[in-house]
Design an enzyme around this catalytic site. Structure first.
Site, PDB file in Angstrom:
ATOM      1  CG  ASN A   8      -1.875   1.169   1.273  1.00 52.67           C
ATOM      2  OD1 ASN A   8      -1.688   2.199   0.532  1.00 52.67           O
ATOM      3  ND2 ASN A   8      -2.639   1.014   2.173  1.00 52.67           N
ATOM      4  CE  LYS A  15       0.192   2.917   6.292  1.00 53.44           C
ATOM      5  NZ  LYS A  15      -1.074   3.708   6.007  1.00 53.44           N
ATOM      6  NE  ARG A  89      -5.713   1.792  -0.692  1.00 51.09           N
ATOM      7  CZ  ARG A  89      -5.377   3.216  -0.308  1.00 51.09           C
ATOM      8  NH1 ARG A  89      -4.321   3.669   0.093  1.00 51.09           N
ATOM      9  NH2 ARG A  89      -6.610   4.032  -0.374  1.00 51.09           N
ATOM     10  CG  HIS A 178     -12.565   4.615   2.039  1.00 55.26           C
ATOM     11  ND1 HIS A 178     -13.152   5.436   2.347  1.00 55.26           N
ATOM     12  CD2 HIS A 178     -11.180   4.665   2.162  1.00 55.26           C
ATOM     13  CE1 HIS A 178     -12.331   6.402   3.233  1.00 55.26           C
ATOM     14  NE2 HIS A 178     -11.186   5.785   2.893  1.00 55.26           N
ATOM     15  N   GLY A 207     -13.016   7.226   9.129  1.00 51.92           N
ATOM     16  CA  GLY A 207     -11.652   7.485   9.589  1.00 51.92           C
ATOM     17  C   GLY A 207     -11.129   8.673   9.303  1.00 51.92           C
ATOM     18  N   GLY A 209     -10.117   9.752   6.330  1.00 52.74           N
ATOM     19  CA  GLY A 209     -11.121   9.831   5.329  1.00 52.74           C
ATOM     20  C   GLY A 209     -12.286   8.833   5.538  1.00 52.74           C
ATOM     21  NE  ARG A 238      -9.447  13.525   2.259  1.00 53.48           N
ATOM     22  CZ  ARG A 238      -9.437  12.309   2.131  1.00 53.48           C
ATOM     23  NH1 ARG A 238     -10.509  11.792   1.482  1.00 53.48           N
ATOM     24  NH2 ARG A 238      -8.724  11.520   2.755  1.00 53.48           N
ATOM     25  CB  ILE A 329     -13.914   7.892  13.614  1.00 47.73           C
ATOM     26  CG1 ILE A 329     -12.688   8.769  13.495  1.00 47.73           C
ATOM     27  CG2 ILE A 329     -15.045   8.597  14.493  1.00 47.73           C
ATOM     28  CD1 ILE A 329     -13.124  10.097  12.673  1.00 47.73           C
ATOM     29  CG  ASN A 332     -10.313   2.543  17.470  1.00 49.12           C
ATOM     30  OD1 ASN A 332     -10.209   1.573  18.148  1.00 49.12           O
ATOM     31  ND2 ASN A 332      -9.731   2.772  16.539  1.00 49.12           N
ATOM     32  CD  GLU A 383      -8.644  -0.197   3.262  1.00 48.48           C
ATOM     33  OE1 GLU A 383      -8.205  -0.150   4.334  1.00 48.48           O
ATOM     34  OE2 GLU A 383      -8.914   0.728   2.335  1.00 48.48           O
TER      35      GLU A 383
HETATM   36  P1  AMP Z   1      -7.963   5.980   9.689  1.00 48.36           P
HETATM   37  O1  AMP Z   1      -7.705   7.064   8.621  1.00 48.36           O
HETATM   38  O2  AMP Z   1      -9.065   4.790   9.633  1.00 48.36           O
HETATM   39  O3  AMP Z   1      -6.765   5.457  10.295  1.00 48.36           O
HETATM   40  O4  AMP Z   1      -8.547   6.868  11.093  1.00 48.36           O
HETATM   41  C1  AMP Z   1      -7.625   7.843  11.657  1.00 48.36           C
HETATM   42  C2  AMP Z   1      -8.744   8.520  12.540  1.00 48.36           C
HETATM   43  O5  AMP Z   1      -9.492   7.804  13.541  1.00 48.36           O
HETATM   44  C3  AMP Z   1      -8.066   9.471  13.592  1.00 48.36           C
HETATM   45  O6  AMP Z   1      -7.638  10.709  13.034  1.00 48.36           O
HETATM   46  C4  AMP Z   1      -8.779   9.649  14.716  1.00 48.36           C
HETATM   47  O7  AMP Z   1      -9.807  10.643  14.406  1.00 48.36           O
HETATM   48  C5  AMP Z   1      -9.544   8.160  14.894  1.00 48.36           C
HETATM   49  N1  AMP Z   1      -8.800   7.406  15.716  1.00 48.36           N
HETATM   50  C6  AMP Z   1      -7.938   6.466  15.702  1.00 48.36           C
HETATM   51  N2  AMP Z   1      -7.599   5.746  16.600  1.00 48.36           N
HETATM   52  C7  AMP Z   1      -8.515   6.068  17.441  1.00 48.36           C
HETATM   53  C8  AMP Z   1      -8.975   5.746  18.943  1.00 48.36           C
HETATM   54  N3  AMP Z   1      -8.041   4.923  19.316  1.00 48.36           N
HETATM   55  N4  AMP Z   1      -9.981   6.248  19.535  1.00 48.36           N
HETATM   56  C9  AMP Z   1     -10.636   7.065  18.765  1.00 48.36           C
HETATM   57  N5  AMP Z   1     -10.407   7.641  17.507  1.00 48.36           N
HETATM   58  C10 AMP Z   1      -9.371   7.025  17.071  1.00 48.36           C
END
Ligand code: AMP
Length: 403
Positions: A8, A15, A89, A178, A207, A209, A238, A329, A332, A383
């Site tokens: 990726n 990655k 990817r 995605h 997330g 994005g 964004r 998000i 988590n 993914e």
């Molecule tokens: P991603 O792009 O899927 O890696 O998501 C990243 C975003 O997820 C971060 O900018 C946070 O807003 C949120 N995030 C990641 N880890 C956590 C966590 N442990 N608890 C709450 N929000 C998280």
């Protein structure tokens, strides 16, 4: 058994994950960061070890060579020949790809022709593909596209209402993103829908994005991201969807160039722009707890846009059997899931079990109550395993070659 590597790549990172297939066992994973800078970071995790070093990566070729050498040096593989397939990817597959494809001249040319739609990503993917080809030229490689899953949309779901000549001449349409994640989630989600004849799923990849996809009978019927990943719901930096005239108006009142405003809508908007605090929802939610008005506005905007899309897709699907939350998000952040659930309660009878939801992080679980009219689950996305599955199937089971 065969070892399959997934890649990726971004403009300055690479990655990787090495799998034992078809068992889907992760042998090692890692990242080459800050490619093109004088201070590279190389992380590799294998067994219970995590090694970090700081080599210089002048380009992706050096990064590829470094990671392959590390696999041998650390005794993870004995020789490069053990890697039987590579899956790359690719962010933008345009109108050309509705499934993974073997990397060959034709695939390369098509990916190259799509660089204007994903300038940072597609160019880096090609550089990275070439980097691995330089080091292990005989290993077959596939391309797995973020857009492929969304190719089943109907014209009414992917056409933008601009003059049709432009749509035709320049292939301007909704491609989404995605897709590999949404496909994975829709397949995993089926286990919660036993006995449902025509499963209707809304998957929320939320997330930094974010995108939301409506899936019927395993096929994407609508997705929130547009021509590029700028469209759809509001995100970390964004804007997501807006009245298009905002663009022109900002250009005229600020005197900034179109390119500067475009960058602003991509990199300085969303959570960051509205809150003025951060692109990371954790920071924004911490400020919400302290009563910061702009953080509260940013957070409410975000939750409402997610609920709006779910409502829109409920109509598009003629109902919904399962809502899935995933990504940083979605996996988590209990507060986001809870807030979206509340927004969906009156119209759709969605009920979140707050006891289960409040401590759930990074794990799969049903978070709706038995009374909820729609089942809601959290499923961590994966993914890479989808890419590894396709690479294994095409290169090893079907024996396809890259050239
Ligand atoms: P991603 O792009 O899927 O890696 O998501 C990243 C975003 O997820 C971060 O900018 C946070 O807003 C949120 N995030 C990641 N880890 C956590 C966590 N442990 N608890 C709450 N929000 C998280």
């Amino acid at each position: 058994m065969a070892k399959v590597m997934t890649i990726n790549s971004g403009s300055s990172s690479l990655k990787f994950k090495l799998y034992e297939m078809p068992e889907e066992k992760v042998i090692c994973s890692g990242n080459c960061e800050r490619i093109g800078n004088a201070d590279g970071i190389f992380t590799i995790k294998y067994g219970d070890k995590k090694d970090v070093s700081y080599p210089v990566f002048p380009d992706h070729s050096v990064a590829a060579q470094t990671l392959l050498d590390a696999l041998v040096e650390k005794g993870i593989i004995k020789s490069f020949d053990e890697i039987k397939a590579i899956g790359h990817r690719i962010v933008q597959g345009g109108k050309y790809f509705s499934h993974s494809e073997m990397f060959n001249k034709d695939t390369e040319e098509k990916i190259r022709s799509l660089i204007p739609l994903a300038p940072l990503h597609n160019a880096a993917h090609l550089t990275c593909f070439q980097a691995f080809k330089n080091v292990i030229p005989d290993t077959p490689a596939i391309a797995t596209f973020d857009t492929a899953f969304h190719q089943t949309m109907e014209p009414e779901d992917y056409t933008f209402p601009i003059p049709y000549e432009l749509t035709e001449k320049y292939d301007i349409r909704r491609y989404g993103a995605h897709g590999t994640s949404h496909k994975y989630l829709s397949q995993e989600g089926l286990k919660y829908l036993e006995g449902v004849k025509h499963p209707r799923i809304i998957s929320c990849h939320i997330g930094s994005g974010s995108s939301i996809t409506a899936i019927k009978d395993g096929k994407c019927v609508a997705t929130s991201m547009g021509l590029t990943p700028l469209g759809g719901i509001m995100m970390g930096t964004r804007t997501g969807d807006m009245d298009p005239s905002v663009f022109n108006y900002v250009v005229s009142v600020t005197g900034k160039s179109a390119e500067e405003v475009y960058q602003m809508f991509n990199k300085k908007s969303g959570f960051l722009g509205v809150s003025g605090i951060s692109n990371d929802s954790r920071d924004v939610l911490a400020a919400v707890e302290k009563g910061d008005p702009r953080a509260i506005l940013a957070n409410n905007l975000f939750n409402r846009r997610i609920a709006d899309y779910i409502g829109q897709y409920y109509v598009r699907l003629g109902g919904c059997d399962l809502i899935i939350f995933s990504a940083g998000i979605g996996e988590n952040e209990p507060r986001t899931r809870s807030a979206v659930g509340k927004l969906l309660n009156e119209a759709f009878g969605v009920e979140i079990d707050e006891e289960i939801n409040k401590d759930l992080r990074g794990k799969e679980a049903v978070i709706s109550t038995p009374n909820s009219k729609i089942k809601v689950v959290v499923i961590p996305t994966d993914e890479e395993v989808m890419i590894a599955r396709d690479a294994y199937q095409m290169c090893i089971v079907e024996g396809k070659k890259s050239n």
